[in-house]
Each structure stands twice: as C-alpha cells, then as structure tokens.
Design a protein around this motif. Structure first.
Motif, PDB file in Angstrom:
ATOM      1  N   GLN B  34       0.834  -1.199   0.000  1.00  0.00           N
ATOM      2  CA  GLN B  34       0.000   0.000   0.000  1.00  0.00           C
ATOM      3  C   GLN B  34       0.870   1.251   0.000  1.00  0.00           C
ATOM      4  N   ILE B  93       1.919  -5.589   4.641  1.00  0.00           N
ATOM      5  CA  ILE B  93       1.349  -6.344   5.754  1.00  0.00           C
ATOM      6  C   ILE B  93       2.451  -7.202   6.367  1.00  0.00           C
ATOM      7  N   ASN B  94       2.487  -7.314   7.679  1.00  0.00           N
ATOM      8  CA  ASN B  94       3.534  -8.118   8.308  1.00  0.00           C
ATOM      9  C   ASN B  94       3.292  -9.603   8.051  1.00  0.00           C
ATOM     10  N   GLY B  97       0.277 -11.250   9.121  1.00  0.00           N
ATOM     11  CA  GLY B  97      -0.955 -10.784   8.502  1.00  0.00           C
ATOM     12  C   GLY B  97      -1.836  -9.979   9.428  1.00  0.00           C
ATOM     13  N   THR B  98      -1.228  -9.343  10.442  1.00  0.00           N
ATOM     14  CA  THR B  98      -2.028  -8.682  11.469  1.00  0.00           C
ATOM     15  C   THR B  98      -1.936  -7.168  11.470  1.00  0.00           C
ATOM     16  N   ALA B  99      -0.928  -6.592  10.835  1.00  0.00           N
ATOM     17  CA  ALA B  99      -0.809  -5.131  10.818  1.00  0.00           C
ATOM     18  C   ALA B  99       0.181  -4.706   9.742  1.00  0.00           C
ATOM     19  N   LEU B 100       0.016  -3.461   9.276  1.00  0.00           N
ATOM     20  CA  LEU B 100       0.946  -2.913   8.301  1.00  0.00           C
ATOM     21  C   LEU B 100       2.227  -2.471   8.978  1.00  0.00           C
ATOM     22  N   ILE B 101       3.336  -2.686   8.279  1.00  0.00           N
ATOM     23  CA  ILE B 101       4.600  -2.061   8.681  1.00  0.00           C
ATOM     24  C   ILE B 101       4.945  -1.043   7.600  1.00  0.00           C
ATOM     25  N   PHE B 102       5.482   0.095   8.026  1.00  0.00           N
ATOM     26  CA  PHE B 102       5.693   1.221   7.140  1.00  0.00           C
ATOM     27  C   PHE B 102       7.170   1.464   6.879  1.00  0.00           C
TER      28      PHE B 102
END
Lengths: 114, 112
Positions: B34, B93-94, B97-102
């Motif tokens: 994303q 997505i990490n 599959g639980t949160a985005l890493i930026f």
C-alpha cells in the motif's frame, strides 16, 4: 462525519505521570491499531485489536496498555511516563487486518514528556 | 525480519514533471503493498493498494507498479503540482498478517 477521532490532540505532562489517549471510529471497522511516530518520522506499530481481542503487541513496554471497551473504541493508557515516550501517537482502523483494506488514521496525539 | 526501504528521504522536482518514488523490501513476499500520503501534523491517508498478482495500478495521476521478482514497488505522480508536496509512505502487511509495517517515507517537494 465518518472518521477516526482521537483526543487529546496535544498532551504535555511530567515524567512519572499516568495518562490516557482516547480513540473512536465510526466506520464499522473490525480492527483498530495504535502506531507511534518518533522524531525521525518513523511509524511503528504498537498494538492492534480485532473484535476486542489483542492480536499483536510489538515489544512495547508493559507501561503501555490498550483498552477496548467495544469495537468502536481503542484507548491507550500509559503509566509512569518517560522522556522517551515523547512522540506522536496515531490511532487507525481497518475493515480487516489481513485482507488488504486501507487503514484510516486519526489526526494524531502529540505527547510531550517533560 | 522484514525490512522496507524507501531509498530517498527527500525528492525535489519541478511542477509538471513526473515524480518517481521507490520502495524496496526484503526477507518477505507480501500479498499486497500500500501507499499512503502524510501531510505535516496529520495522519497518513491511504492512496493505493496493489496486490502481488497485479503489475500496475492507476488512480488519476497516480500509478503504482509492483515487481515481486525485484521486491520493489514504484510510485509515480504524473504532471506533479505543488499540492502534491507531502511525505509518501510505503507499507506492507507483516508476516503474521495482522498489521501494516511502514517504510520511513520519502518527502516530495514540488516547486512551481
């Protein structure tokens, strides 16, 4: 307006105090998150909640505790604040954690510990 | 562990030119990637998502490519305008599959 809203926008407090930041979303999303953005602007995941269940906790000190009274709220409570906690904290929500939906972020809470 | 790198911290271009931002990742094969825009004092705003089986995605003046072999995404803004000046963040997505890493972001400045 549909949104993710967090309060307060600014928070200045002394070391050792306990403080809370509130977050509410009215988007009907299933998952909510807390991110920390440090002085170098790096955005790091702290917690996420899915249907009132904590599903990740990224090596955050246990002085930080998320509390979710319902699906629309995820508050962040911080005990014994330290200088290094100074940062901007963002709340976010998404339809589902892993299916590729975009996140909606709040406008941030700038925490300054003096 | 997963790493995301946005190679340029800052990019300065003239109005009307095409801005190209790069996002590279390692140690992982994400199902999607994303892009977000962040203005000073505000939260990131979701722009585009591209999945691993898509080579390219467009939205108005924005175009994103996703090369899973090179482990790279390119983000293009065509006919750039001063209003496009902001920080652009790449996110994956990490592995759980639980949160985005930026990524750390690229700050784009478009001068008139």
């Amino acid at each position: 307006d549909t949104a993710v809203s967090q309060t307060p926008k600014y928070l200045v407090t002394q070391m050792g105090n306990d403080k809370s930041i509130k977050c509410e979303q009215n988007l009907g999303h299933d998952t909510m998150y807390w991110y920390k953005q440090d002085s170098k602007k790096f955005l790091k995941i702290m917690f996420s909640y899915n249907n009132k269940e904590l599903i990740i906790n990224e090596t955050v000190p246990n002085r930080f505790s998320p509390k979710s009274p319902d699906k629309a709220h995820l508050n962040l409570h911080i005990n014994s604040l330290e200088l290094g906690d100074s940062a901007v904290y963002f709340c976010a929500s998404s339809q589902d954690a892993g299916e590729g939906y975009g996140y909606t972020f709040g406008s941030g809470t700038r925490l300054t510990v003096v | 562990s997963q790493k995301i790198e946005q190679n340029s911290e800052a990019l300065n271009i003239q109005e009307g030119k095409t801005a190209t931002l790069t996002c590279n990742y390692t140690n992982y094969s994400p199902a999607y990637l994303q892009w977000y825009r962040q203005d000073p004092g505000r939260g990131p705003v979701f722009l585009l998502l591209i999945r691993e089986n898509e080579k390219e995605k467009r939205k108005e003046r924005l175009k994103v490519t996703f090369d899973t072999t090179l482990k790279q995404s390119l983000f293009h803004i065509t006919a750039s305008q001063p209003a496009d000046s902001a920080t652009y963040l790449c996110a994956l997505i990490n592995q759980a599959g639980t949160a985005l890493i930026f990524g750390k972001g690229t700050t784009l400045s478009v001068s008139s």
